[in-house]
Design a protein around this motif. Structure first.
Motif, PDB file in Angstrom:
ATOM      1  N   ILE A 169     -23.618  -2.500  -2.550  1.00 16.31           N
ATOM      2  CA  ILE A 169     -22.192  -2.384  -2.230  1.00 16.31           C
ATOM      3  C   ILE A 169     -22.054  -1.270  -1.216  1.00 16.31           C
ATOM      4  N   GLY A 170     -21.531  -1.611  -0.053  1.00 21.35           N
ATOM      5  CA  GLY A 170     -21.469  -0.659   1.038  1.00 21.35           C
ATOM      6  C   GLY A 170     -20.487   0.473   0.817  1.00 21.35           C
ATOM      7  N   SER A 171     -20.634   1.488   1.619  1.00 23.85           N
ATOM      8  CA  SER A 171     -19.713   2.626   1.583  1.00 23.85           C
ATOM      9  C   SER A 171     -18.392   2.226   2.236  1.00 23.85           C
ATOM     10  N   GLY A 172     -17.405   3.100   2.122  1.00 20.12           N
ATOM     11  CA  GLY A 172     -16.123   2.806   2.745  1.00 20.12           C
ATOM     12  C   GLY A 172     -15.117   3.907   2.520  1.00 20.12           C
ATOM     13  N   ASP A 173     -13.947   3.704   3.066  1.00 16.42           N
ATOM     14  CA  ASP A 173     -12.846   4.636   2.853  1.00 16.42           C
ATOM     15  C   ASP A 173     -12.330   4.499   1.429  1.00 16.42           C
ATOM     16  N   TYR A 174     -11.818   5.589   0.886  1.00 18.09           N
ATOM     17  CA  TYR A 174     -11.187   5.477  -0.427  1.00 18.09           C
ATOM     18  C   TYR A 174      -9.888   4.691  -0.318  1.00 18.09           C
ATOM     19  N   ASP A 175      -9.037   5.048   0.634  1.00 17.55           N
ATOM     20  CA  ASP A 175      -7.763   4.363   0.830  1.00 17.55           C
ATOM     21  C   ASP A 175      -7.375   4.536   2.290  1.00 17.55           C
ATOM     22  N   LYS A 176      -7.390   3.435   3.025  1.00 15.09           N
ATOM     23  CA  LYS A 176      -7.128   3.520   4.466  1.00 15.09           C
ATOM     24  C   LYS A 176      -5.707   3.969   4.795  1.00 15.09           C
ATOM     25  N   THR A 177      -4.805   3.818   3.847  1.00 13.47           N
ATOM     26  CA  THR A 177      -3.419   4.198   4.122  1.00 13.47           C
ATOM     27  C   THR A 177      -3.137   5.663   3.808  1.00 13.47           C
ATOM     28  N   ARG A 178      -4.154   6.403   3.318  1.00 15.97           N
ATOM     29  CA  ARG A 178      -3.931   7.796   2.929  1.00 15.97           C
ATOM     30  C   ARG A 178      -4.975   8.684   3.606  1.00 15.97           C
ATOM     31  N   GLY A 179      -4.523   9.386   4.617  1.00 18.16           N
ATOM     32  CA  GLY A 179      -5.410  10.243   5.386  1.00 18.16           C
ATOM     33  C   GLY A 179      -5.653  11.584   4.721  1.00 18.16           C
ATOM     34  N   PRO A 180      -6.365  12.477   5.401  1.00 19.99           N
ATOM     35  CA  PRO A 180      -6.719  13.781   4.825  1.00 19.99           C
ATOM     36  C   PRO A 180      -5.523  14.637   4.440  1.00 19.99           C
ATOM     37  N   ALA A 181      -4.368  14.367   5.024  1.00 23.95           N
ATOM     38  CA  ALA A 181      -3.186  15.152   4.653  1.00 23.95           C
ATOM     39  C   ALA A 181      -2.646  14.754   3.286  1.00 23.95           C
ATOM     40  N   LEU A 182      -3.041  13.573   2.819  1.00 21.63           N
ATOM     41  CA  LEU A 182      -2.528  13.095   1.546  1.00 21.63           C
ATOM     42  C   LEU A 182      -3.527  13.255   0.410  1.00 21.63           C
ATOM     43  N   ILE A 183      -4.798  12.907   0.652  1.00 18.13           N
ATOM     44  CA  ILE A 183      -5.812  13.017  -0.401  1.00 18.13           C
ATOM     45  C   ILE A 183      -7.079  13.629   0.179  1.00 18.13           C
ATOM     46  N   ASP A 184      -7.834  14.304  -0.670  1.00 19.32           N
ATOM     47  CA  ASP A 184      -9.058  14.942  -0.179  1.00 19.32           C
ATOM     48  C   ASP A 184     -10.272  14.025  -0.279  1.00 19.32           C
ATOM     49  N   LEU A 185     -10.189  12.941  -1.034  1.00 21.35           N
ATOM     50  CA  LEU A 185     -11.295  11.988  -1.117  1.00 21.35           C
ATOM     51  C   LEU A 185     -11.083  10.926  -0.050  1.00 21.35           C
ATOM     52  N   GLN A 186     -11.894  10.969   0.981  1.00 22.72           N
ATOM     53  CA  GLN A 186     -11.746  10.037   2.084  1.00 22.72           C
ATOM     54  C   GLN A 186     -12.866   8.998   2.143  1.00 22.72           C
ATOM     55  N   HIS A 187     -13.996   9.288   1.518  1.00 23.97           N
ATOM     56  CA  HIS A 187     -15.161   8.409   1.665  1.00 23.97           C
ATOM     57  C   HIS A 187     -15.807   8.147   0.309  1.00 23.97           C
ATOM     58  N   VAL A 188     -16.159   6.896   0.080  1.00 27.12           N
ATOM     59  CA  VAL A 188     -16.884   6.497  -1.124  1.00 27.12           C
ATOM     60  C   VAL A 188     -18.277   6.053  -0.691  1.00 27.12           C
ATOM     61  N   PRO A 189     -19.334   6.645  -1.228  1.00 26.86           N
ATOM     62  CA  PRO A 189     -20.685   6.301  -0.774  1.00 26.86           C
ATOM     63  C   PRO A 189     -21.111   4.908  -1.211  1.00 26.86           C
ATOM     64  N   ALA A 190     -22.132   4.412  -0.544  1.00 24.26           N
ATOM     65  CA  ALA A 190     -22.706   3.120  -0.907  1.00 24.26           C
ATOM     66  C   ALA A 190     -23.411   3.218  -2.256  1.00 24.26           C
ATOM     67  N   ALA A 191     -23.622   2.069  -2.874  1.00 29.25           N
ATOM     68  CA  ALA A 191     -24.307   2.026  -4.174  1.00 29.25           C
ATOM     69  C   ALA A 191     -25.243   0.830  -4.189  1.00 29.25           C
ATOM     70  N   ALA A 192     -26.350   0.988  -4.906  1.00 29.61           N
ATOM     71  CA  ALA A 192     -27.310  -0.103  -5.076  1.00 29.61           C
ATOM     72  C   ALA A 192     -27.773  -0.122  -6.523  1.00 29.61           C
TER      73      ALA A 192
END
Length: 969
Positions: free
Chosen positions: A882-905
């Motif tokens: 399962i590839g990595s990706g944004d946590y929520d594309k509609t919420r930038g760094p000004a809204l949330i501090d979690l911006q990236h979710v790592p890939a998993a295997a």
């Protein structure tokens, strides 16, 4: 309410039927052969298969059953040998499914990248699909994936029109064919995202079965599965009968039973301002199990505030409440709050059983009668939540409350001294455990049909009737009005005893001693809210009940078709298929007497009913355009059209045009363009309302997180059908210089107009903040601007679009190569998501492709499998990516501090040993899922009961072992 026998007893009966069949047929039982498909969709000649040995594949690569000689072309109604439909297809054999995930069919299929988001029994899966698993292609929703059994529709097992894949007879499933493109013209409405067709081995002869046990590394998730199938001929080979039974039970996984499921990690408001929300551990809900005062009433603001933060310990002892840190109205970090992460199971328990029977009889060489019957039942009881009184629905305790005077007289005295007349309180009532939901579903379906030939033409006709009975009970559920009466407890005095017959000095509900007969309720039992365990059994009996509903879903389906050669064309025979179908579906939904009045804390369904009928006619052509000329080894046109007349929304037309082109022997190019349709289902149209709870981060309130919002789920009679334009284009490369290697790549683009979908609460409030009025209309706010209610009803969106590319590679080495006594194969599937976009009326498009956090739309998903099937041993290894990706594309760094979710295997594997047993064979196996015990990445849900991972995408159970035995005679 539905009354059924216990599953275990029914399974015993089913097993005895199959054993009796086996005993009857034993003298003539032939050795059964497994049927596993080739890994591409070329013709049998192109596939260049190795010689078939006992137990090897008996299905040709084009879908032809090599044993029966009957031609089945996946993705088309035209049964012509050598024809390859231009629609992208993924074929998975039953052996591969069992090795990938030996528990259930749905769990096996969700390994495929196109089906990763298939919903199962994970937590926060909702109360209306308890114990069921629905297939979801392209993440467009289960109601846009058409599930078929041997090419025929199955009666819905849910109010939303979807089919629980786990009721299908897995013991005799030969293969599963996934058509990953619009298929409405060929198969009918609802096939917007595609079709999942379960093909049965109806001609199986012999006896086979499987028994397995499973358990996780942590000692939970205990699982039992057993199947038994038997088939034999009769009447000198003119007839054939098949019976298959299955039993499955999983005990589930309790809340917080994994290290990654008890951290309490989620978002909370940041007092520093930027970002507005940031991740913290040990987030809790404000409140306690024994009661918490959050303010007084009737006095001055300062005096009212004197009572804030007093909690009640066991025995009713008053003590200061610790608000922890970073406290908002509903959340806090640490302190004495309630950990809502420890409520729902990580994996919901499930028990189910099924029985399938099929019989056919050849009246003549050109006329066959057939009938089949299917029965399935599932039951599951799951945790829902506490009987919770939060800031959105607090309760009031009056100053003269008898229990207040008994357990906390100092608080009452302070109220008298300060002029405070009542207290506002919160309480998560744990007495008698959680509110739990018990779901039972029972499906019965029967089909009668006939098929045959008229010259070179094949005809088929059948009638199916099916019924699903469902009960959904929300148990231990607060009856709100009774609770409010019961907590208003007073002392019985000489002045108020009246004719109540109660003893002076005892404690009673105020309504027990009310002299007004309109207000008096002698059945009320006083409820002591002060301290865990303080309420009496009588009080709990009075204030708790069951919000119950029963649904009867009925379907009647009839179809007739004719197919075969039309005439000889300039490049080969032109073949056709025509047919007509009729379908009627109805739902009658009933409830208990109290629920429609909104009496309960949760649930409160309202009775409703609805029905529609559908009349359809279709036609399909396969036209060879060119053959055996330079750069045109073969060129074929596939065209299909269907007219569908819904009683609820009128006539619609669907169509498909496809080209299949072989410029050279080793390469096939394919492309399709289709118009697909889905009309609103009965629930989307007629559902009268059901109550649940939502949570949002409110941008109008500086993104403060609000939980416990009352959500009313209902239908919308103003819905119109949705239309999808689908385009696919791909290539299949099967090099003659390396037999056994097959490569394919397919591009897809699905654009849905007037897409029918409910708007999630968070999306709606975000769109409202952007001045989309239709989204604002879904919310109700109080005088202070706080959200109190959300209307979750389906609407016609402006559009929904998805676009991406699928890749598949397979390589198979024949038996005997390099001295190997078995067959070695490798298969890799991958999917790239380029767009996952929705547009609400009046709003801007929102593209969530590339999200791997709050929504399950990562760019990349993949599956790689290595399999060795030897004469005596077998080995299987699988990697899920399962590839990595944004946590929520509609919420930038000004809204949330979690911006990236790592890939998993995740790595899975199986080893097996085959042992001769008389005239048959027994195979022992050990299957390990998530061999490395990999934890899911941090990706918190945006839910009222949040967890720190996305269960739709990631493995949340850790390492799971399964051991079992298969036998075949």
């Amino acid at each position: 309410m539905i009354q059924t026998q216990p599953l275990r007893a029914r399974y015993i009966g089913v097993s005895l039927i199959s054993l009796a069949l086996a005993a009857f047929a034993s003298p003539a039982l032939a050795a059964g052969q497994s049927s596993t498909p080739a890994q591409d969709d070329r013709t049998a000649a192109e596939a260049q298969p190795a010689a078939v040995e006992p137990g090897e594949a008996t299905t040709n690569a084009d879908g032809t059953d090599a044993g029966s000689g009957e031609i089945v072309v996946t993705g088309s109604r035209v049964p012509r040998a050598g024809f390859t439909a231009p629609t992208p297809i993924t074929i998975v054999g039953t052996e591969q499914l069992a090795k990938a995930a030996p528990s259930t069919l749905a769990e096996s299929l969700r390994q495929l990248p196109a089906l990763t988001n298939t919903a199962g029994p994970q937590r926060n899966a909702g109360s209306q699909r308890v114990g069921q698993s629905f297939l979801d292609l392209r993440s467009l929703g289960p109601n846009r994936t058409l599930t078929l059994l041997d090419g025929r529709r199955v009666v819905s097992t849910s109010l939303t029109g979807s089919v629980d894949a786990n009721i299908l007879p897995s013991g005799v499933v030969q293969r599963v064919e996934v058509v990953t493109g619009g298929a409405s013209a060929a198969y009918g409405s609802d096939a917007v995202a595609g079709v999942v067709n379960f093909i049965l081995d109806s001609e199986f002869s012999g006896l086979k079965g499987e028994v397995s046990k499973g358990i996780s590394q942590y000692g939970d998730n205990a699982e039992t599965r057993a199947t038994l199938s038997g088939g034999t001929g009769f009447a000198g080979g003119q007839g054939h009968v098949l019976v298959s039974a299955e039993y499955f039970k999983n005990d589930g996984v309790k809340p917080g039973a994994r290290p990654w499921a008890r951290t309490g990690v989620n978002f909370i408001n940041n007092p520093g301002g930027t970002p507005a929300l940031f991740l913290q551990s040990d987030i809790r809900a404000v409140g306690t199990l024994g009661g918490l005062i959050i303010g007084g009433n009737g006095g001055t603001a300062a005096n009212n505030a004197l009572f804030n933060g007093i909690q009640f310990l066991p025995g009713g002892v008053a003590a200061p409440y610790s608000y922890g840190t970073l406290t908002t109205a509903t959340q806090q970090v640490g302190g004495d709050g309630v950990s809502t992460e420890l409520i729902q199971e990580l994996n919901r328990p499930l028990e189910r059983g099924s029985l399938y029977a099929h019989v056919s009889f050849d009246v003549s060489d050109n006329f066959t009668l057939f009938a089949d019957g299917m029965y399935g039942r599932s039951t599951s009881t799951v945790n829902n939540t506490y009987n919770r009184r939060q800031p959105s629905n607090p309760f009031t305790i009056q100053r003269d409350n008898a229990y207040l005077a008994t357990f906390a007289p100092q608080i009452r005295d302070r109220m008298l001294a300060t002029g405070v007349t009542s207290l506002t309180m919160l309480r998560f009532s744990s007495e008698r455990g959680f509110i739990v939901t018990k779901g039972d579903s029972e499906t019965l379906q029967g089909t009668l049909g006939a098929k045959g030939k008229i010259g070179d033409l094949k005809w088929n006709a059948y009638y199916t009737h099916g019924e699903t009975k469902q009960s959904n009970d929300v148990l231990n559920n607060e009856i709100t009005a009774n609770f409010n009466r019961a907590i208003d407890a007073v002392f019985v005095t000489a002045a108020n005893v009246g004719t109540s017959g109660l003893a002076v000095g005892s404690i009673a509900c105020r309504v027990n001693v009310d002299t007004n007969p309109n207000n008096n309720d002698p059945s009320c039992a006083p409820f002591n809210v002060f301290g865990v365990g303080s309420p009496s059994d009588a009080a709990l009996n009075y204030t708790r009940g069951t919000s119950a509903s029963d649904a009867l879903i009925k379907a009647d389906l009839a179809a007739v078709s004719l197919a075969g050669p039309l005439f000889e064309g300039w490049a080969g025979p032109i073949d056709f298929a025509i047919g007509g179908e009729y379908r009627k579906e109805s739902i009658n939904f009933t409830t208990d007497a109290l629920s429609p009045t909104g009496a309960y804390l949760l649930g409160n369904p309202t009775p409703w009913s609805g029905s529609y009928n559908v009349k359809e006619a279709f036609a399909e052509l396969v036209v060879p355009l060119l053959k055996d000329v330079p750069f045109f080894r073969q060129l074929e046109l596939n065209a299909a059209g269907r007219i569908t007349d819904y009683s609820t929304s009128g006539k619609v037309e669907t169509w498909k045009l496809g080209l299949s082109w072989k410029p050279v022997e080793d390469l096939r190019l394919r492309a399709t363009r289709s118009r697909d349709i889905r009309a609103p289902n009965l629930s989307e149209l007629f559902q009268a309302g059901r109550q649940s709870i939502a949570a949002v981060n409110d941008p109008f309130k500086n993104n403060v997180r609000v939980t416990g919002i009352l959500q009313i789920n209902s239908g919308n009679p103003n819905l119109t059908p949705e239309f999808a334009d689908t385009f696919t284009a791909g290539a299949i490369y099967s090099p003659s210089w390396l037999p056994g290697l097959n490569l394919s790549v397919d591009y897809y683009d699905i654009s849905i107009k007037n897409a029918i979908s409910p708007i999630p609460a968070q999306t709606a409030v975000d769109q409202c903040f952007l001045n989309v009025q239709s989204a604002c209309d879904l919310f109700t706010r109080d005088a202070n601007g706080n959200i109190t209610r959300f209307a979750a009803l389906p609407i016609n969106l402006a559009s929904a679009k998805t676009r991406g590319v699928d890749f598949e590679a397979g390589y198979s080495i024949p038996r005997g190569f390099a001295g190997l006594d078995g067959q070695f194969s490798v298969r890799v599937l991958a999917s790239y998501l380029a767009k996952q976009e929705t547009t609400q009326p009046g709003g801007a498009p929102v593209d969530r492709a590339g999200e791997a956090g709050v929504n399950p739309f990562p760019r990349w998903r993949g599956l790689a499998q290595i399999n060795y099937d030897g004469e005596h041993t077998g080995a299987f290894l699988q990697a899920r990516f399962i590839g990595s990706g944004d946590y929520d594309k509609t919420r930038g760094p000004a809204l949330i501090d979690l911006q990236h979710v790592p890939a998993a295997a995740y790595l899975d594997g199986q080893i097996s040993k085959k042992i001769a047993a008389g005239s048959g064979e027994v195979e022992l196996f050990l299957n390990v899922r998530n061999i490395l015990n990999s934890a899911p990445p941090l990706a918190p849900e945006n839910a009222t009961l949040p967890v720190a991972y996305n269960a739709l995408l990631h493995d949340v159970l850790g390492r799971v072992f399964r051991v079992g035995a298969k036998f075949k005679y």
